[in-house]
Motif scaffolding. Structure first.
Motif, PDB file in Angstrom:
ATOM      1  N   VAL A 193       0.842  -1.206   0.000  1.00  0.00           N
ATOM      2  CA  VAL A 193       0.000   0.000   0.000  1.00  0.00           C
ATOM      3  C   VAL A 193       0.876   1.255   0.000  1.00  0.00           C
ATOM      4  O   VAL A 193       0.623   2.211  -0.745  1.00  0.00           O
ATOM      5  N   LEU A 194       1.922   1.258   0.801  1.00  0.00           N
ATOM      6  CA  LEU A 194       2.820   2.413   0.843  1.00  0.00           C
ATOM      7  C   LEU A 194       3.515   2.600  -0.497  1.00  0.00           C
ATOM      8  O   LEU A 194       3.651   3.713  -1.000  1.00  0.00           O
ATOM      9  N   GLU A 195       3.965   1.517  -1.089  1.00  0.00           N
ATOM     10  CA  GLU A 195       4.657   1.574  -2.371  1.00  0.00           C
ATOM     11  C   GLU A 195       3.725   2.038  -3.487  1.00  0.00           C
ATOM     12  O   GLU A 195       4.124   2.789  -4.387  1.00  0.00           O
ATOM     13  N   LEU A 196       2.479   1.623  -3.450  1.00  0.00           N
ATOM     14  CA  LEU A 196       1.542   1.927  -4.536  1.00  0.00           C
ATOM     15  C   LEU A 196       1.114   3.390  -4.549  1.00  0.00           C
ATOM     16  O   LEU A 196       0.713   3.912  -5.596  1.00  0.00           O
ATOM     17  N   GLN A 197       1.161   4.075  -3.405  1.00  0.00           N
ATOM     18  CA  GLN A 197       0.773   5.490  -3.330  1.00  0.00           C
ATOM     19  C   GLN A 197      -0.566   5.732  -4.024  1.00  0.00           C
ATOM     20  O   GLN A 197      -0.743   6.689  -4.784  1.00  0.00           O
ATOM     21  N   GLY A 198      -1.519   4.838  -3.794  1.00  0.00           N
ATOM     22  CA  GLY A 198      -2.857   5.025  -4.333  1.00  0.00           C
ATOM     23  C   GLY A 198      -3.114   4.332  -5.650  1.00  0.00           C
ATOM     24  O   GLY A 198      -4.274   4.218  -6.074  1.00  0.00           O
ATOM     25  N   ALA A 199      -2.082   3.857  -6.340  1.00  0.00           N
ATOM     26  CA  ALA A 199      -2.272   3.206  -7.640  1.00  0.00           C
ATOM     27  C   ALA A 199      -2.925   1.839  -7.454  1.00  0.00           C
ATOM     28  O   ALA A 199      -2.757   1.189  -6.427  1.00  0.00           O
ATOM     29  N   ALA A 200      -3.656   1.417  -8.488  1.00  0.00           N
ATOM     30  CA  ALA A 200      -4.319   0.114  -8.453  1.00  0.00           C
ATOM     31  C   ALA A 200      -3.409  -0.967  -9.028  1.00  0.00           C
ATOM     32  O   ALA A 200      -2.659  -0.725  -9.973  1.00  0.00           O
ATOM     33  N   LEU A 201      -3.473  -2.150  -8.453  1.00  0.00           N
ATOM     34  CA  LEU A 201      -2.757  -3.291  -9.024  1.00  0.00           C
ATOM     35  C   LEU A 201      -3.397  -3.681 -10.349  1.00  0.00           C
ATOM     36  O   LEU A 201      -4.600  -3.512 -10.539  1.00  0.00           O
ATOM     37  N   VAL A 202      -2.584  -4.194 -11.261  1.00  0.00           N
ATOM     38  CA  VAL A 202      -3.120  -4.703 -12.521  1.00  0.00           C
ATOM     39  C   VAL A 202      -2.738  -6.173 -12.635  1.00  0.00           C
ATOM     40  O   VAL A 202      -1.686  -6.595 -12.144  1.00  0.00           O
ATOM     41  N   PRO A 203      -3.585  -6.971 -13.288  1.00  0.00           N
ATOM     42  CA  PRO A 203      -3.243  -8.388 -13.484  1.00  0.00           C
ATOM     43  C   PRO A 203      -1.996  -8.497 -14.346  1.00  0.00           C
ATOM     44  O   PRO A 203      -1.766  -7.690 -15.240  1.00  0.00           O
ATOM     45  N   LEU A 204      -1.204  -9.514 -14.046  1.00  0.00           N
ATOM     46  CA  LEU A 204       0.043  -9.693 -14.779  1.00  0.00           C
ATOM     47  C   LEU A 204       0.120 -11.135 -15.233  1.00  0.00           C
ATOM     48  O   LEU A 204      -0.111 -12.043 -14.456  1.00  0.00           O
ATOM     49  N   ALA A 205       0.430 -11.335 -16.495  1.00  0.00           N
ATOM     50  CA  ALA A 205       0.535 -12.697 -17.015  1.00  0.00           C
ATOM     51  C   ALA A 205       1.666 -13.426 -16.322  1.00  0.00           C
ATOM     52  O   ALA A 205       2.750 -12.881 -16.126  1.00  0.00           O
ATOM     53  N   ARG A 206       1.399 -14.669 -15.960  1.00  0.00           N
ATOM     54  CA  ARG A 206       2.455 -15.468 -15.330  1.00  0.00           C
ATOM     55  C   ARG A 206       3.211 -16.237 -16.394  1.00  0.00           C
ATOM     56  O   ARG A 206       2.652 -16.603 -17.414  1.00  0.00           O
ATOM     57  N   ALA A 207       4.473 -16.474 -16.097  1.00  0.00           N
ATOM     58  CA  ALA A 207       5.319 -17.188 -17.068  1.00  0.00           C
ATOM     59  C   ALA A 207       4.829 -18.614 -17.243  1.00  0.00           C
ATOM     60  O   ALA A 207       4.349 -19.221 -16.324  1.00  0.00           O
TER      61      ALA A 207
END
Lengths: 129, 275
Positions: A115-129
């Protein structure tokens, strides 16, 4: 926030080779975070507890989770409903995809760090290898 | 022959050509394929399962091969370019020329971590962050904000003194040179630099920051320096280890190269100086 994992790592020293009850107890006793109760829960069996709270305006949740894509972690963390990819280290500490080179004592601590690192930004899905 | 130089000693022309080659790889889309590959490995390498790129003995040969591939991509744009390395034991402050506007650009602003100067600032229009874990499309940094300084030369020498390459259980809990250099244990070298830079460098998509390559080029040089100090020490494990790349085991994603093939860097490049 970044110093705590390193401090704990020093405290762990040579004892934390495996995810043993001794190692977890060492983590708990050395941790300065207010979440050491989770370690006690883990030490007495079953892994980290569920959590569900608002931290800095973001809803963070953690719960046991089935499914192979969690690396057998058996635990999933969410920030505002979006999954935060987390991983457990051999010494019992945790990292996430947004703090991947720094260890934290519990899934809740890694969620709060995200949460601190994101500074309000939303997570996005990321393709897994 | 490719000669990898200390970034502090690059001429203005060498810096410009390196930056221009990075920007061209980015423009063509090739750069982002390296970010995707790295993140795929960092998310799938686990202490208790298969592990190739990180938290395992092949951390060093995997990144050596990864950097060779990236350097070859740069050289397909400009054959004069070689990867420079950042000796973070020497260039330890945000005032280093590394972070000047003619090279990497500086730290991010407090409000959102956004890098505002240099060739990779979002405002310059040439460096969109496409492979990402959150919604932010701009390069971010927070140089030194973590509170712990970069490793000292003495700390680095203490790791170079470790005579055993790697040890069971061959993961983030191991003793030995590899895991101390990687940083999961002990004074913490490689991991600490990622945290010190902050922004995308602290995440699984760390190659979004071009300083990733300069950091890993120095980690790679430290492996070479370690070999020079311990000429009788070998890559371990030798054979028969579950979930781990042995000396003659093939490494994903290339599947045609082994750690044994990568022990001698001089087939691919040399450094401007020995340790």
């Amino acid at each position: 926030m970044s110093g705590s994992g390193l401090t704990r790592r020093r405290a762990l020293g040579a004892a934390a080779i495996t995810l043993s009850a001794t190692a977890l107890a060492t983590v708990a006793s050395a941790a300065s975070r207010p979440d050491r109760g989770e370690h006690d829960a883990a030490r007495h069996g079953g892994g980290p507890q569920q959590f569900d709270e608002i931290f800095k305006g973001r809803r963070i949740k953690g719960k046991p989770h089935g499914g192979s894509h969690h690396h057998g972690v058996g635990y999933a963390v969410f920030v505002d409903g979006k999954e935060l990819h987390v991983m457990q280290n051999a010494d019992g500490s945790w990292i996430s995809v947004v703090n991947h080179y720094e260890t934290f004592s519990t899934p809740r601590a890694v969620a709060r760090a995200a949460v601190l690192e994101l500074q309000g930004a939303a997570l996005v899905p990321l393709a897994r290898a | 022959m490719t000669v990898r130089k200390n970034q502090a000693n690059l001429s203005a022309t060498e810096k410009r050509r390196f930056v221009d080659a990075l920007l061209e790889l980015k423009r063509s889309g090739r750069y982002d394929t390296f970010v995707t590959t790295h993140n795929g490995f960092i998310m799938s390498d686990t202490d208790s399962g298969s592990r190739v790129g990180h938290r395992s003995p092949s951390f060093l040969p995997w990144h050596r091969r990864f950097l060779i591939e990236f350097e070859q991509a740069l050289q397909s744009v400009d054959p004069s370019v070689a990867l420079p390395y950042w000796d973070w034991t020497a260039d330890r402050t945000t005032a280093s020329s590394l972070w000047a506007a003619d090279f990497m650009g500086g730290t991010g602003r407090a409000r959102d971590g956004q890098v505002l100067d240099g060739p990779f600032a979002f405002g310059a229009g040439n460096w969109p962050v496409n492979i990402r874990v959150d919604g932010r499309t701009y390069l971010r940094r927070a140089l030194g904000s973590g509170g712990r300084p970069l490793p000292t030369r003495a700390e680095t020498d203490s790791v170079l003194a470790m005579a055993t390459y790697d040890m069971p259980p061959w993961n983030s809990a191991s003793d030995g040179f590899r895991n101390h250099l990687e940083g999961w244990r002990g004074v913490n070298l490689h991991n600490r630099i990622h945290i010190w830079v902050g922004g995308q460098m602290a995440t699984g998509v760390s190659p979004n920051d071009p300083v990733f390559w300069l950091h890993h080029a120095f980690v790679d040089k430290l492996w070479s320096d370690w070999q020079a100090r311990h000429p009788g020490a070998a890559y371990l494990p030798a054979a028969g280890t579950p979930n781990v790349v042995d000396l003659r085991g093939t490494m994903r994603p290339w599947n045609d190269v082994t750690p044994a093939d990568l022990l001698d860097h001089t087939a691919h490049y040399t450094f401007d100086s020995a340790a």
